[in-house]
Design a protein around this motif. Structure first.
Motif, PDB file in Angstrom:
ATOM      1  N   CYS A  15       0.815  -1.106   0.119  1.00  0.00           N
ATOM      2  CA  CYS A  15      -0.295   0.067   0.156  1.00  0.00           C
ATOM      3  C   CYS A  15       0.985   1.201  -0.069  1.00  0.00           C
ATOM      4  O   CYS A  15       2.013   1.220   0.743  1.00  0.00           O
ATOM      5  CB  CYS A  15      -0.689   0.098   1.303  1.00  0.00           C
ATOM      6  SG  CYS A  15      -1.824   1.608   1.396  1.00  0.00           S
ATOM      7  N   GLY A  16       0.431   2.145  -0.695  1.00  0.00           N
ATOM      8  CA  GLY A  16       1.013   3.446  -0.815  1.00  0.00           C
ATOM      9  C   GLY A  16       0.696   4.345   0.336  1.00  0.00           C
ATOM     10  O   GLY A  16       0.948   5.625   0.499  1.00  0.00           O
ATOM     11  N   ILE A  17      -0.470   4.287   0.951  1.00  0.00           N
ATOM     12  CA  ILE A  17      -0.954   5.024   1.682  1.00  0.00           C
ATOM     13  C   ILE A  17      -0.578   4.700   3.431  1.00  0.00           C
ATOM     14  O   ILE A  17      -0.058   5.685   4.176  1.00  0.00           O
ATOM     15  CB  ILE A  17      -2.643   4.854   1.869  1.00  0.00           C
ATOM     16  CG1 ILE A  17      -3.025   4.977   0.727  1.00  0.00           C
ATOM     17  CG2 ILE A  17      -3.260   5.597   3.073  1.00  0.00           C
ATOM     18  CD1 ILE A  17      -3.056   6.094   0.016  1.00  0.00           C
ATOM     19  N   LEU A  23      -4.143  13.724   6.497  1.00  0.00           N
ATOM     20  CA  LEU A  23      -4.721  13.616   5.064  1.00  0.00           C
ATOM     21  C   LEU A  23      -6.367  13.156   5.414  1.00  0.00           C
ATOM     22  O   LEU A  23      -6.951  13.653   4.534  1.00  0.00           O
ATOM     23  CB  LEU A  23      -4.135  12.343   4.254  1.00  0.00           C
ATOM     24  CG  LEU A  23      -4.468  12.062   3.192  1.00  0.00           C
ATOM     25  CD1 LEU A  23      -3.903  13.208   1.946  1.00  0.00           C
ATOM     26  CD2 LEU A  23      -3.919  10.805   2.391  1.00  0.00           C
ATOM     27  N   HIS A  77      -7.841  16.676   3.726  1.00  0.00           N
ATOM     28  CA  HIS A  77      -7.973  16.556   2.644  1.00  0.00           C
ATOM     29  C   HIS A  77      -9.640  15.548   2.291  1.00  0.00           C
ATOM     30  O   HIS A  77      -9.966  15.895   1.209  1.00  0.00           O
ATOM     31  CB  HIS A  77      -6.964  15.717   1.953  1.00  0.00           C
ATOM     32  CG  HIS A  77      -5.655  16.299   1.840  1.00  0.00           C
ATOM     33  ND1 HIS A  77      -5.353  17.078   0.728  1.00  0.00           N
ATOM     34  CD2 HIS A  77      -5.134  17.071   2.789  1.00  0.00           C
ATOM     35  CE1 HIS A  77      -4.315  17.918   0.939  1.00  0.00           C
ATOM     36  NE2 HIS A  77      -4.004  17.424   2.488  1.00  0.00           N
ATOM     37  N   LEU A  78     -10.072  14.735   2.910  1.00  0.00           N
ATOM     38  CA  LEU A  78     -10.866  13.743   2.655  1.00  0.00           C
ATOM     39  C   LEU A  78     -12.202  14.135   3.634  1.00  0.00           C
ATOM     40  O   LEU A  78     -13.250  14.299   2.870  1.00  0.00           O
ATOM     41  CB  LEU A  78     -10.636  12.186   2.986  1.00  0.00           C
ATOM     42  CG  LEU A  78      -9.327  11.838   2.127  1.00  0.00           C
ATOM     43  CD1 LEU A  78      -9.090  10.496   2.445  1.00  0.00           C
ATOM     44  CD2 LEU A  78      -9.405  12.069   0.696  1.00  0.00           C
ATOM     45  N   ARG A 107      -5.406   3.359  10.883  1.00  0.00           N
ATOM     46  CA  ARG A 107      -6.935   2.842  10.878  1.00  0.00           C
ATOM     47  C   ARG A 107      -7.280   2.106  11.969  1.00  0.00           C
ATOM     48  O   ARG A 107      -8.499   1.546  11.890  1.00  0.00           O
ATOM     49  CB  ARG A 107      -7.109   2.683   9.308  1.00  0.00           C
ATOM     50  CG  ARG A 107      -7.190   3.573   8.583  1.00  0.00           C
ATOM     51  CD  ARG A 107      -6.848   2.912   7.162  1.00  0.00           C
ATOM     52  NE  ARG A 107      -6.618   4.066   6.233  1.00  0.00           N
ATOM     53  CZ  ARG A 107      -5.441   4.979   6.229  1.00  0.00           C
ATOM     54  NH1 ARG A 107      -4.276   4.485   6.872  1.00  0.00           N
ATOM     55  NH2 ARG A 107      -5.403   5.918   5.521  1.00  0.00           N
ATOM     56  N   ASP A 154     -11.984   5.969   7.565  1.00  0.00           N
ATOM     57  CA  ASP A 154     -10.936   6.351   6.793  1.00  0.00           C
ATOM     58  C   ASP A 154     -10.311   4.815   6.168  1.00  0.00           C
ATOM     59  O   ASP A 154      -9.077   4.537   6.395  1.00  0.00           O
ATOM     60  CB  ASP A 154      -9.928   6.877   7.506  1.00  0.00           C
ATOM     61  CG  ASP A 154      -8.750   7.389   6.805  1.00  0.00           C
ATOM     62  OD1 ASP A 154      -8.931   7.645   5.501  1.00  0.00           O
ATOM     63  OD2 ASP A 154      -7.472   7.512   7.347  1.00  0.00           O
ATOM     64  N   PRO A 155     -11.065   3.939   5.373  1.00  0.00           N
ATOM     65  CA  PRO A 155     -10.791   2.708   5.038  1.00  0.00           C
ATOM     66  C   PRO A 155      -9.522   2.687   4.062  1.00  0.00           C
ATOM     67  O   PRO A 155      -9.585   3.679   3.254  1.00  0.00           O
ATOM     68  CB  PRO A 155     -11.960   2.251   4.566  1.00  0.00           C
ATOM     69  CG  PRO A 155     -12.651   3.187   3.868  1.00  0.00           C
ATOM     70  CD  PRO A 155     -12.470   4.277   4.842  1.00  0.00           C
ATOM     71  N   HIS A 179      -5.195  -6.443  -0.053  1.00  0.00           N
ATOM     72  CA  HIS A 179      -4.010  -6.725  -0.497  1.00  0.00           C
ATOM     73  C   HIS A 179      -3.850  -6.860  -1.968  1.00  0.00           C
ATOM     74  O   HIS A 179      -3.222  -7.362  -2.750  1.00  0.00           O
ATOM     75  CB  HIS A 179      -3.439  -8.242  -0.093  1.00  0.00           C
ATOM     76  CG  HIS A 179      -3.718  -8.468   1.468  1.00  0.00           C
ATOM     77  ND1 HIS A 179      -3.742  -9.745   1.647  1.00  0.00           N
ATOM     78  CD2 HIS A 179      -4.347  -7.748   2.486  1.00  0.00           C
ATOM     79  CE1 HIS A 179      -4.129  -9.867   3.330  1.00  0.00           C
ATOM     80  NE2 HIS A 179      -4.540  -8.290   3.479  1.00  0.00           N
ATOM     81  N   ALA A 180      -4.738  -5.853  -2.580  1.00  0.00           N
ATOM     82  CA  ALA A 180      -4.301  -5.406  -3.918  1.00  0.00           C
ATOM     83  C   ALA A 180      -3.918  -4.248  -4.303  1.00  0.00           C
ATOM     84  O   ALA A 180      -3.554  -3.489  -3.472  1.00  0.00           O
ATOM     85  CB  ALA A 180      -5.766  -5.676  -4.682  1.00  0.00           C
ATOM     86  N   GLY A 213      -3.108  -0.360  -5.082  1.00  0.00           N
ATOM     87  CA  GLY A 213      -3.553   0.636  -4.249  1.00  0.00           C
ATOM     88  C   GLY A 213      -4.599   1.789  -4.945  1.00  0.00           C
ATOM     89  O   GLY A 213      -3.900   2.834  -5.111  1.00  0.00           O
ATOM     90  N   GLN A 214      -5.797   1.596  -4.967  1.00  0.00           N
ATOM     91  CA  GLN A 214      -6.626   2.412  -5.233  1.00  0.00           C
ATOM     92  C   GLN A 214      -7.882   2.461  -4.606  1.00  0.00           C
ATOM     93  O   GLN A 214      -8.059   1.121  -3.994  1.00  0.00           O
ATOM     94  CB  GLN A 214      -6.783   2.437  -6.885  1.00  0.00           C
ATOM     95  CG  GLN A 214      -5.738   3.023  -7.441  1.00  0.00           C
ATOM     96  CD  GLN A 214      -6.231   2.897  -8.957  1.00  0.00           C
ATOM     97  OE1 GLN A 214      -7.226   3.676  -9.402  1.00  0.00           O
ATOM     98  NE2 GLN A 214      -5.553   2.387 -10.001  1.00  0.00           N
ATOM     99  N   MET A 215      -8.673   3.381  -4.269  1.00  0.00           N
ATOM    100  CA  MET A 215      -9.836   3.190  -3.602  1.00  0.00           C
ATOM    101  C   MET A 215     -10.983   3.939  -4.137  1.00  0.00           C
ATOM    102  O   MET A 215     -11.517   4.774  -3.398  1.00  0.00           O
ATOM    103  CB  MET A 215      -9.525   3.469  -1.861  1.00  0.00           C
ATOM    104  CG  MET A 215     -10.720   2.951  -1.014  1.00  0.00           C
ATOM    105  SD  MET A 215     -11.376   3.642   0.319  1.00  0.00           S
ATOM    106  CE  MET A 215     -12.772   4.847  -0.271  1.00  0.00           C
ATOM    107  N   ARG A 227     -16.739   7.694  -7.381  1.00  0.00           N
ATOM    108  CA  ARG A 227     -15.401   8.250  -7.069  1.00  0.00           C
ATOM    109  C   ARG A 227     -14.258   7.527  -7.486  1.00  0.00           C
ATOM    110  O   ARG A 227     -13.820   6.323  -6.904  1.00  0.00           O
ATOM    111  CB  ARG A 227     -15.431   8.698  -5.570  1.00  0.00           C
ATOM    112  CG  ARG A 227     -14.381   9.451  -5.285  1.00  0.00           C
ATOM    113  CD  ARG A 227     -14.334  10.147  -3.801  1.00  0.00           C
ATOM    114  NE  ARG A 227     -14.894   9.063  -2.692  1.00  0.00           N
ATOM    115  CZ  ARG A 227     -13.855   8.509  -2.172  1.00  0.00           C
ATOM    116  NH1 ARG A 227     -12.484   8.576  -2.224  1.00  0.00           N
ATOM    117  NH2 ARG A 227     -14.338   7.777  -1.124  1.00  0.00           N
TER     118      ARG A 227
END
Lengths: 474, 158
Positions: free
Chosen positions: A62-64, A107, A111-112, A377, A441-442, A449-450, A452-454, A473
């Motif tokens: 994950c990049g987050i 973040l 931001h969210l 999280r 904030d999931p 484990h895939a 990284g996009q949500m 979105r």
């Protein structure tokens, strides 16, 4: 009349999560589900890899939240090596974990979530984002970036890289902290602390105006789980895994992390790739629990830092010992930012923080290891099995977002029932359904484990399964 | 708009993607190799998993930004280069940014959205794996050669 919700397979580009809301003949919400449609892959991929690679590999899930995976993976590897980590190594890991907490929470809030709160849930969707926020309150947006940068810079100073620092390794960390870098971090603390305090004050001022949302944003009794220190304090790196009931009473404490499966079961649902962890003694789905900032503030006795403790005291005075609405995740997140900055300061002033002994070296001494830490999280569990050469044979990851899966699903239904009117549909209604998920904030790339996009896809279905409205979105 | 002297980075090269998703990691792969070849003080490199809000800060200090990314909507091995502009009217903003969103963030917060190019390479595989497929690696090598030649020229002109 068909009552089943059709799960639409989504591709990597189209989206990985969607919410479907099913209406009855009267146009009222009959059911709502939160689907995660990514696939798992990393647990298979790591088979055959040396255990020493696990922190670096899993951090790339994950990049987050790469630092969170670094922590849990390193701790699982420590368990496989059966070594004692030098105290300074532990402190430096804690430092990085807290920096991750601050930047991630910044973040999430700035931001969210703050566009909903500062611009309004029903405001123009074209403006209801971080750019709209910048236009309305550029100073606040700039402070959000600064706070995020504060955490990211600490991670970069410690690990050399912001996104996938390979500095935390099995047995400790691979380089000590220098006096120059410590001083660099210390210089940035006052500004970060000032922003954190100001943001909490702002939140407390505006939160009162969201009574309807507070009342229905995943507001129901559940258990709560998190790590706490041996003294019962707020803890993010190690300690006792504590479960509390919906009143805040302790119902279970687990010191031996290898026994996590005695208390946590994983149910595989039919409509989502994300599993549904539950508290085993209560069974599924009665064993629903929540993790993350709100859970941590409920399970802990106190924070252990003066400013955060003063805020926690007010939080509990105004909301009670165990506030049940997930809307309060926002406030809890801000208190944790304050705690994170105070704790970073405390750690940097420890007399041994520049000690050169930061890593224990050993060959694998156990076939099985478990590492548990707190990601921003919520609780993150890495469980590995290796052969006698230290090559990975099996891995299981239970990630923070997964623990909240049951609560997110129930929350989506609750908020849909409260706000969605099939006969008079407005965009703001669907935005609230999405916003209840944002409270948690999931991070779905971690959860399944895939890649990284949500993206999120909300669909409103008629009793016949016809799509009445949707919001995407990407 | 800040004065020209306040742009210490003449060219910022940003490669982004997941290095454990085979060709998705082509951006960081190029950045890693290119940074070994281009040592000019006017160029900086950033390899990352995805574009994040704090990246707006180095972007705002740059005169030109080169983004390198894998593309799912191009035929495998096809490479495109396009100009990209700051975008601040985005409806959907999440945990990470697109190049135009990042430029927009830079412009909105720091007052400068530099000129930028996106080099996109059509990926052959996004499956779990820590190396590029041979075909994409060859294209990535060619892009490295091209940028290693161009970057010093850009730096002299900027």
């Amino acid at each position: 009349m068909p009552r089943e919700i059709t799960i639409d397979p989504v591709t990597r580009i189209e989206g990985h999560a969607k919410i479907t809301i099913k209406l009855d003949d009267a146009g009222q919400v009959e059911d709502a589900l939160f689907h995660v449609t990514q696939f798992r892959g990393f647990e298979k991929f790591v088979e055959g890899r040396p255990l020493t690679e696990m922190p670096a590999i899993t951090a790339r899930i994950c990049g987050i939240c790469p630092v969170s995976h670094l922590m849990a993976a390193s701790k699982a590897c420590d368990d496989l090596l059966a070594v004692e980590i030098p105290p300074t190594g532990v402190k430096l890991r804690r430092l990085m974990n807290l920096a991750q907490l601050v930047q991630s929470h910044a973040l999430s809030f700035f931001h969210l979530s703050s566009p909903d709160m500062l611009l309004g849930f029903d405001s123009d969707p074209k403006e209801r984002n971080v750019f709209g926020l910048i236009r309305k309150n550029p100073e606040l947006a700039r402070k959000g970036v600064l706070l995020r940068k504060f955490g990211q810079d600490i991670i970069a100073l410690l690990g050399g890289k912001k996104i996938h620092p390979g500095w935390t390794v099995a047995g400790g960390v691979n380089a000590p902290l220098t006096a120059e870098r410590r001083d660099q971090i210390l210089q940035t603390l006052p500004e970060a602390l000032a922003i954190a305090k100001e943001t909490i004050a702002l939140y407390k001022k505006i939160a009162e105006s969201f009574k309807a949302e507070i009342g229905s944003f995943a507001n129901f009794p559940t258990m709560f789980m998190s790590l706490v220190s041996p003294e019962g304090r707020l803890e993010h790196y190690d300690g006792i895994l504590r479960f509390c009931d919906d009143k805040g009473n302790v119902v279970e404490e687990l010191s031996d992390h290898r026994r996590y499966r005695d208390v946590i079961g994983e149910y595989a649902g039919t409509f989502s790739y994300m599993k549904f962890p539950y508290f085993k003694p209560k069974g599924y789905p009665a064993g629903i629990y929540r993790v993350g900032p709100l859970a941590r503030l409920i399970t802990c006795n106190d924070c252990g830092t003066p400013l955060a403790d003063a805020e926690l005291e007010e939080f509990r005075r105004r909301l009670g010992r165990a506030p049940l609405s997930s809307f309060h995740y926002h406030w809890a997140r801000l208190i944790e930012i304050l705690y994170g900055i105070e704790s970073i300061h405390k750690l940097l002033e420890e007399p041994d923080i520049l000690n050169k002994f930061v890593r224990a070296r050993a060959r694998p001494n156990r076939p099985e290891g478990v590492g548990i830490s707190e990601a921003p999280r919520g609780t993150l569990i890495h469980h590995y099995r290796v052969d006698e050469n230290g090559l990975m044979r099996w891995a299981n990851l239970i990630v923070s977002t997964g623990h909240n899966n049951l609560a997110m699903n129930r929350g989506v239904r609750q908020v849909a029932e409260r706000f969605v009117d099939g006969k008079n549909l407005k965009e703001g209604m669907l935005n609230r359904v999405e916003a209840v998920i944002r409270c948690f904030d999931p991070c779905l790339s971690c959860a399944t484990h895939a890649v990284g996009q949500m993206p999120l896809h909300v669909q409103l279905l008629s009793p016949a399964g016809e799509v009445l409205a949707e919001q995407r979105r990407d | 708009m800040p004065a020209i002297e306040s742009f210490p980075i003449k060219v910022l090269v940003v490669g982004y993607g997941n290095e454990l998703r085979s060709d998705d990691g082509v951006g960081p792969w190029v950045v890693e190799r290119l940074s070994e070849r281009c040592k000019d003080p006017g160029v900086e490199f950033l390899a990352c998993h995805q574009l994040l809000p704090e990246h707006a800060e180095p972007v705002s200090r740059s005169k030109r930004v080169i983004f390198i990314d894998a593309a799912a909507d191009l035929p495998p091995g096809k490479m495109t280069c396009r100009r990209v502009r700051a975008e601040t009217a985005l409806k959907n903003v999440g945990h990470f940014f697109t190049p135009s969103g990042l430029l927009g963030m830079s412009e909105a917060v720091y007052g400068h959205g530099p000129e930028a190019l996106v080099f996109a390479i059509g990926a052959e595989s996004f499956e779990v794996g820590d190396s590029l497929t041979p075909n994409i690696r060859a294209v990535a090598d060619r892009l490295c050669d091209r940028l290693a030649e161009r970057i010093p020229l850009w730096i002299r002109k900027l």
